[in-house]
Design an enzyme around this catalytic site. Structure first.
Site, PDB file in Angstrom:
ATOM      1  N   ASP A  85      22.664 -65.046-135.762  1.00 49.95           N
ATOM      2  CA  ASP A  85      23.251 -63.950-136.527  1.00 49.95           C
ATOM      3  C   ASP A  85      24.734 -63.778-136.232  1.00 49.95           C
ATOM      4  OD1 ASP A  85      20.904 -63.266-137.824  1.00 49.95           O
ATOM      5  OD2 ASP A  85      20.291 -61.850-136.271  1.00 49.95           O
ATOM      6  N   TYR A 145      16.749 -60.987-147.579  1.00 50.27           N
ATOM      7  CA  TYR A 145      17.498 -59.777-147.918  1.00 50.27           C
ATOM      8  C   TYR A 145      17.633 -59.658-149.440  1.00 50.27           C
ATOM      9  CZ  TYR A 145      19.106 -58.979-143.098  1.00 50.27           C
ATOM     10  OH  TYR A 145      19.177 -58.701-141.757  1.00 50.27           O
TER      11      TYR A 145
END
Length: 465
Positions: A148, A408
């Site tokens: 990330d 997402y």
């Protein structure tokens, strides 16, 4: 509105119109005339004329020209405001951006390895943003592309419809979390990077880096991963800072022309709020559907009043739980603020408004799987209050089947000439694990026409090739 852009043009005038002198050589000139009626104040200055003739004694020069200087005042573009949505009653598949279908390309044509894509629109164009690992596929830098946060990640964009390749992409700033929005005059770009314990928000307005905001909980300061929202020159950005498995209280930054002018501290159910997808319910209210990664599978729902700059958060009351993982719909008992079980973990969710003259539609997306990031469905509720309405949302169709990845999702609006088109975008991740590349495609569905949502989206990518 007073214009701030002034451009001065000097025109050479003759009695017949506008005279443009094009010097072909040191001694020749050609005259071009056009009939243009100009109604501007001006001032006359003495002209300068140079003659170069072989037999100057036989030439009589008569000067009948003058220099006339005029100032054109060009008004600034207007600030943007939310408008009524364009007509329509259903969403249809609008576009697929699947960069790694072109994965055999090398060099500048190679697709970038990206994640967390989102789209933001100005009056004239939409941009497709993402966070890249500063690597392409094919290539030799796959290691770490599942992380990330690292020192290589950057916020990039391409014009919507372009493939985010090395050649097409604009690199805006180093960032492992990002947002962007257009105020009607210029783009505001947001990037977050730095160590987990002391991350920094950076703001860029146009081409200038303009402001920063420091970590307030020293635990991965981060932002929306979708578009911020602007009205009348003021842009509102959601941020949060805190544990992924505990308290993480969000704030909103009010930004004008790239500079933070106010902090907004929400009240209400504030234990954990992150990765909000926000939009305008009206010219007065921004609403956000957010992620609680710690306590519940219900979405925290924000109402922000842009007239008072106050915000309140409560959980959505619907029995259609929108996070992943989640329990069975309707299984959480008690009042609307009850967390229920299976609240650990989560995913960013799509949310967009359909503003109509007599009612408002709120469109949401969620994964088809209750436990995995697979598939994506569309839901809608007209009118009502997400804080208090406990009924199930209406199912509107399947955008991504259970066989395809649905990670997402986010909302955005495309600016038509007289109305705004609501859309939802879906991140479809190619999850290669830690041993190979890890990247994403983007599916886009927009409000258009009537009937039923007809077709789902596939990436068409085989990572084994």
């Amino acid at each position: 509105m007073l214009p701030s852009t002034i451009q001065t043009l000097t025109l050479f005038l003759t009695s017949g119109g506008v005279l443009l002198s094009l010097y072909v050589s040191a001694s020749l000139s050609y005259l071009l005339y056009s009939d243009i009626l100009l109604k501007f104040s001006s001032k006359i200055t003495a002209p300068t004329m140079t003659l170069d003739c072989a037999n100057a004694s036989n030439v009589q020069a008569v000067n009948r020209s003058a220099t006339k200087e005029m100032t054109f005042l060009l008004p600034e573009p207007e600030w943007t405001y939310p408008r009524l949505s364009c007509q329509g009653s259903t969403f249809q598949k609008a576009l697929l951006i699947s960069p790694h279908r072109f994965g055999e390309a090398r060099g500048n044509s190679a697709p970038l390895i990206i994640r967390e894509p989102f789209i933001a629109c100005g009056p004239k164009e939409c941009k497709h943003f993402a966070l890249t690992h500063y690597a392409a596929q094919p290539g030799g830098y796959y290691n770490g592309t599942r992380e990330d946060r690292n020192k290589l990640r950057h916020l990039i964009s391409v014009k919507l419809g372009k493939i985010p390749t090395v050649e097409n992409s604009i690199f805006h700033m180093a960032a492992w979390s990002g947002s962007a929005c257009h105020d009607g005059r210029e783009w505001t770009y947001i990037g977050v990077d730095g160590p987990d314990s002391n991350a920094l928000i950076k703001i860029k307005y146009g081409e200038a880096y303009t402001d920063t905001y420091h970590s307030y909980a020293n635990n991965i300061l981060r932002t929306q991963e979708s578009a911020c929202n602007c009205i009348g020159g003021d842009c509102y950005l959601m941020i949060t800072d805190g544990s992924a498995s505990g308290i993480s209280k969000c704030r909103f930054l009010k930004i004008r022309e790239g500079r933070i002018i106010k902090e907004i501290f929400p009240t209400g159910r504030v234990e954990h709020t992150e990765e909000c997808t926000c939009g305008f319910a009206s010219n007065k209210t921004i609403e956000c559907a957010c992620r609680d990664n710690s306590y519940t599978a219900k979405r925290p729902f924000v109402k922000l009043n842009v007239e008072t700059d106050t915000a309140e958060i409560r959980l959505m009351c619907t029995e259609t739980y929108l996070d992943t993982p989640r329990p069975d719909d309707g299984s959480i008992t008690g009042p609307c603020e009850s967390n229920g079980d299976k609240g650990r973990g989560g995913i960013k969710g799509g949310f967009v408004h359909q503003r109509m003259a007599s009612k408002i539609g709120r469109w949401y997306s969620r994964t088809m799987s209750k436990t995995e990031r697979m598939g994506m469905e569309l839901y809608v509720r007209y009118d009502g209050d997400p804080w208090t309405d406990s009924d199930a949302l209406a199912h509107s169709g399947v955008m991504v089947s259970m066989k395809e990845p649905g990670w997402y999702s986010f909302g955005f609006e495309i600016k038509d000439k007289k109305c705004d088109v609501p859309c939802i975008g879906i991140e479809m991740v190619h999850d290669g694990g830690k041993k190979t590349w890890h990247s994403a495609a983007t599916a886009i569905y927009c409000l258009m026409g009537s009937g039923q949502l007809l077709w789902d989206t596939v990436t068409g990518v085989d990572m084994a090739l």
